[in-house]
Design a protein around this motif. Sequence first.
Motif, PDB file in Angstrom:
ATOM      1  N   VAL A   1      -5.390  18.388  13.737  1.00  0.00           N
ATOM      2  CA  VAL A   1      -4.815  19.517  14.472  1.00  0.00           C
ATOM      3  C   VAL A   1      -4.683  19.169  15.952  1.00  0.00           C
ATOM      4  N   ALA A   2      -5.711  18.535  16.508  1.00  0.00           N
ATOM      5  CA  ALA A   2      -5.658  18.142  17.916  1.00  0.00           C
ATOM      6  C   ALA A   2      -4.524  17.147  18.162  1.00  0.00           C
TER       7      ALA A   2
ATOM      8  N   LEU B   1       2.898  22.050   8.430  1.00  0.00           N
ATOM      9  CA  LEU B   1       3.343  21.595   9.742  1.00  0.00           C
ATOM     10  C   LEU B   1       2.395  20.589  10.373  1.00  0.00           C
ATOM     11  N   LEU B   2       1.094  20.782  10.176  1.00  0.00           N
ATOM     12  CA  LEU B   2       0.114  20.033  10.956  1.00  0.00           C
ATOM     13  C   LEU B   2      -0.717  19.033  10.168  1.00  0.00           C
ATOM     14  N   LEU B   3      -0.780  19.189   8.865  1.00  0.00           N
ATOM     15  CA  LEU B   3      -1.662  18.329   8.088  1.00  0.00           C
ATOM     16  C   LEU B   3      -0.863  17.332   7.265  1.00  0.00           C
ATOM     17  N   GLY B   4      -1.226  16.067   7.395  1.00  0.00           N
ATOM     18  CA  GLY B   4      -0.612  15.037   6.578  1.00  0.00           C
ATOM     19  C   GLY B   4      -1.269  14.958   5.219  1.00  0.00           C
TER      20      GLY B   4
ATOM     21  N   ASP C   1       0.839  -1.192   0.000  1.00  0.00           N
ATOM     22  CA  ASP C   1       0.000   0.000   0.000  1.00  0.00           C
ATOM     23  C   ASP C   1       0.877   1.245   0.000  1.00  0.00           C
ATOM     24  N   ALA C   2       0.404   2.272  -0.705  1.00  0.00           N
ATOM     25  CA  ALA C   2       1.143   3.536  -0.712  1.00  0.00           C
ATOM     26  C   ALA C   2       1.169   4.117   0.695  1.00  0.00           C
ATOM     27  N   GLU C   3       2.310   4.590   1.089  1.00  0.00           N
ATOM     28  CA  GLU C   3       2.461   5.133   2.436  1.00  0.00           C
ATOM     29  C   GLU C   3       1.758   6.483   2.545  1.00  0.00           C
ATOM     30  N   VAL C   4       0.951   6.627   3.571  1.00  0.00           N
ATOM     31  CA  VAL C   4       0.288   7.892   3.838  1.00  0.00           C
ATOM     32  C   VAL C   4       1.072   8.611   4.926  1.00  0.00           C
TER      33      VAL C   4
END
Length: 248
Positions: free
Chosen positions: A79-80, A52-55, A13-16
């Motif tokens: 974000v949390a 910075l915060l969102l994959g 599987d493609a890495e997220v």
Amino acid sequence: MSPAETYEVEFLDAEVVEAPRLPARVTPFPDEALASWLLRLADPFGVSPKALLLGDGEADRATHPEWWRKPDPLLIAAVARGTGVSDDEVRALSFADWPDDGRDDALPERFSRQRFTVERPARQPRRIGVCPDCFAEDDIPYARRTWTLGWLAACPIHGTVLVRACPECGKKLRLPALSSRDHFAPDRCPHCAFRLARTSTRAAPEPVVRFQQRVLSGRPKGIVDLPEVGVLAWSVAVALFDVLLGTV
């Protein structure tokens, strides 16, 4: 190809890629807008809040320029997770719990004559009004959530008319995009760097301040309680305000 030439192939599987959790916590200030808090948090790292915060999985849900107003639950969770605050704290910095789509909250100067002097009011994302007196009192300048409401005319704390354009250069004031890596200085004009705390203020008429407080108190529940009229649904109140404004 003969059977002797076949070989096994393993499908992966493609890495997220997920955003890491930050090593330090930045506490939100009272009535701080989610965008302001995220920009303050990312500022020392020299990167954008989005990077910075969102994959990878969350970034696709953050394409709208004002996604921070009513963020998707997956964005709230991301974000949390990255900041160490609770989902409820993140939600409280936004309008996620307010009913309807918030379109009338986002439109700059929503209750003004622009509704009747142009065919369709321009969509101008991230516009904001600021209170110079609030900035003058801040140890660390930040943008209030209520300042991002397009229909808010006066500071709920000081009762002064919000400043929506720089008094030095005349440019409209906006919050930076959450893809920005620029230094976050909400108390300065983003165009000429004028210190907005030095702006002369003027008091809003007392009836305006009282009426605005009624609207602000009921808006999170989707209602407006008008004197001698009663409780109206937000959509009905907006239509009524538009009719009244159209007569002046």
